[in-house]
Structures are given as structure tokens and as C-alpha cells.
Scaffold this motif. Structure first.
Motif, PDB file in Angstrom:
ATOM      1  N   GLU A  29      -5.770   5.821   2.188  1.00 20.07           N
ATOM      2  CA  GLU A  29      -5.205   7.126   1.838  1.00 20.07           C
ATOM      3  C   GLU A  29      -5.657   7.618   0.463  1.00 20.07           C
ATOM      4  O   GLU A  29      -5.143   8.607  -0.044  1.00 20.07           O
ATOM      5  N   SER A  30      -6.613   6.915  -0.130  1.00 25.47           N
ATOM      6  CA  SER A  30      -7.179   7.287  -1.441  1.00 25.47           C
ATOM      7  C   SER A  30      -6.117   7.433  -2.526  1.00 25.47           C
ATOM      8  O   SER A  30      -6.132   8.383  -3.307  1.00 25.47           O
ATOM      9  N   VAL A  31      -5.194   6.497  -2.557  1.00 29.01           N
ATOM     10  CA  VAL A  31      -4.163   6.474  -3.597  1.00 29.01           C
ATOM     11  C   VAL A  31      -4.677   5.526  -4.680  1.00 29.01           C
ATOM     12  O   VAL A  31      -4.670   4.311  -4.517  1.00 29.01           O
ATOM     13  N   LYS A  34      -6.601   6.654 -10.689  1.00 29.61           N
ATOM     14  CA  LYS A  34      -6.980   7.987 -11.176  1.00 29.61           C
ATOM     15  C   LYS A  34      -5.930   9.008 -10.761  1.00 29.61           C
ATOM     16  O   LYS A  34      -5.533   9.856 -11.562  1.00 29.61           O
ATOM     17  N   MET A  35      -5.454   8.909  -9.521  1.00 26.35           N
ATOM     18  CA  MET A  35      -4.402   9.802  -9.050  1.00 26.35           C
ATOM     19  C   MET A  35      -3.144   9.595  -9.891  1.00 26.35           C
ATOM     20  O   MET A  35      -2.473  10.552 -10.256  1.00 26.35           O
ATOM     21  N   LYS A  36      -2.861   8.345 -10.207  1.00 24.10           N
ATOM     22  CA  LYS A  36      -1.678   8.027 -11.013  1.00 24.10           C
ATOM     23  C   LYS A  36      -1.772   8.701 -12.380  1.00 24.10           C
ATOM     24  O   LYS A  36      -0.788   9.223 -12.898  1.00 24.10           O
ATOM     25  N   GLU A  37      -2.961   8.708 -12.954  1.00 19.01           N
ATOM     26  CA  GLU A  37      -3.160   9.352 -14.261  1.00 19.01           C
ATOM     27  C   GLU A  37      -3.072  10.875 -14.168  1.00 19.01           C
ATOM     28  O   GLU A  37      -2.503  11.522 -15.041  1.00 19.01           O
ATOM     29  N   ASP A  38      -3.651  11.422 -13.093  1.00 18.16           N
ATOM     30  CA  ASP A  38      -3.742  12.878 -12.954  1.00 18.16           C
ATOM     31  C   ASP A  38      -2.453  13.529 -12.472  1.00 18.16           C
ATOM     32  O   ASP A  38      -2.118  14.627 -12.894  1.00 18.16           O
ATOM     33  N   TRP A  43       1.498  10.540  -6.896  1.00 21.18           N
ATOM     34  CA  TRP A  43       1.229   9.112  -6.752  1.00 21.18           C
ATOM     35  C   TRP A  43       2.509   8.361  -6.376  1.00 21.18           C
ATOM     36  O   TRP A  43       2.503   7.532  -5.474  1.00 21.18           O
ATOM     37  N   ILE A  44       3.614   8.682  -7.044  1.00 25.14           N
ATOM     38  CA  ILE A  44       4.904   8.033  -6.753  1.00 25.14           C
ATOM     39  C   ILE A  44       5.330   8.314  -5.311  1.00 25.14           C
ATOM     40  O   ILE A  44       5.753   7.404  -4.599  1.00 25.14           O
ATOM     41  N   GLN A  45       5.221   9.556  -4.892  1.00 26.01           N
ATOM     42  CA  GLN A  45       5.603   9.911  -3.518  1.00 26.01           C
ATOM     43  C   GLN A  45       4.762   9.159  -2.501  1.00 26.01           C
ATOM     44  O   GLN A  45       5.290   8.608  -1.526  1.00 26.01           O
ATOM     45  N   LYS A  46       3.467   9.111  -2.721  1.00 26.74           N
ATOM     46  CA  LYS A  46       2.584   8.432  -1.782  1.00 26.74           C
ATOM     47  C   LYS A  46       2.833   6.924  -1.777  1.00 26.74           C
ATOM     48  O   LYS A  46       2.841   6.298  -0.723  1.00 26.74           O
ATOM     49  N   MET A  47       3.053   6.340  -2.950  1.00 27.71           N
ATOM     50  CA  MET A  47       3.307   4.902  -3.029  1.00 27.71           C
ATOM     51  C   MET A  47       4.640   4.551  -2.381  1.00 27.71           C
ATOM     52  O   MET A  47       4.747   3.518  -1.706  1.00 27.71           O
TER      53      MET A  47
END
Length: 65
Positions: A29-31, A34-38, A43-47
Motif C-alpha cells: 500500500e506504499s505506506v 516518507k509518508m510519515k514525514e509528509d 500515515w496514522i490512518q493507514k497504519m
């Protein structure tokens, strides 16, 4: 003593499998970090979604068998 050993073994298996599934889902899912930083909220929702789905898989695979 045997029950405790058995439960500890099952827990270790479940934790290892959980980490494997989470890693695979993150990659699929490309999590990324970098997503966490941006965009931390995305990122939290996806994780959270990945973790919940992975837990359900573990319950069905290991706990309910």
C-alpha cells in the motif's frame, strides 16, 4: 507449566506473523517513512487500518485454528 509454555509459543508465533503481515501490507500500500514525514495523519490512518486487518488475519490463522 505446559499450558504457559504453549501459550507463550503461540504468542511469539502470532507476534512474528503480525510483523510480517504489517510489513507486507505497508509495502503493498506504499505506506512509507516518507509518508510519515509528509503527512502524519494519513500515515496514522493507514497504519491503524493495516494493523487492524493484520490482527484479524492473525486471529483467524493462529488463534481460531
Amino acid at each position: 507449566c505446559q499450558l504457559w509454555t504453549y501459550l507463550t509459543d503461540i504468542n511469539e508465533q502470532a507476534q512474528a506473523r503480525l510483523q510480517t503481515i504489517i510489513g507486507q501490507m505497508q509495502k503493498a500500500e506504499s505506506v512509507t517513512e516518507k509518508m510519515k514525514e509528509d503527512n502524519q495523519w494519513e500515515w496514522i490512518q493507514k497504519m491503524n487500518s493495516i494493523f487492524n486487518r493484520a490482527e484479524e488475519i492473525i486471529i483467524k490463522e493462529i488463534i481460531c485454528t
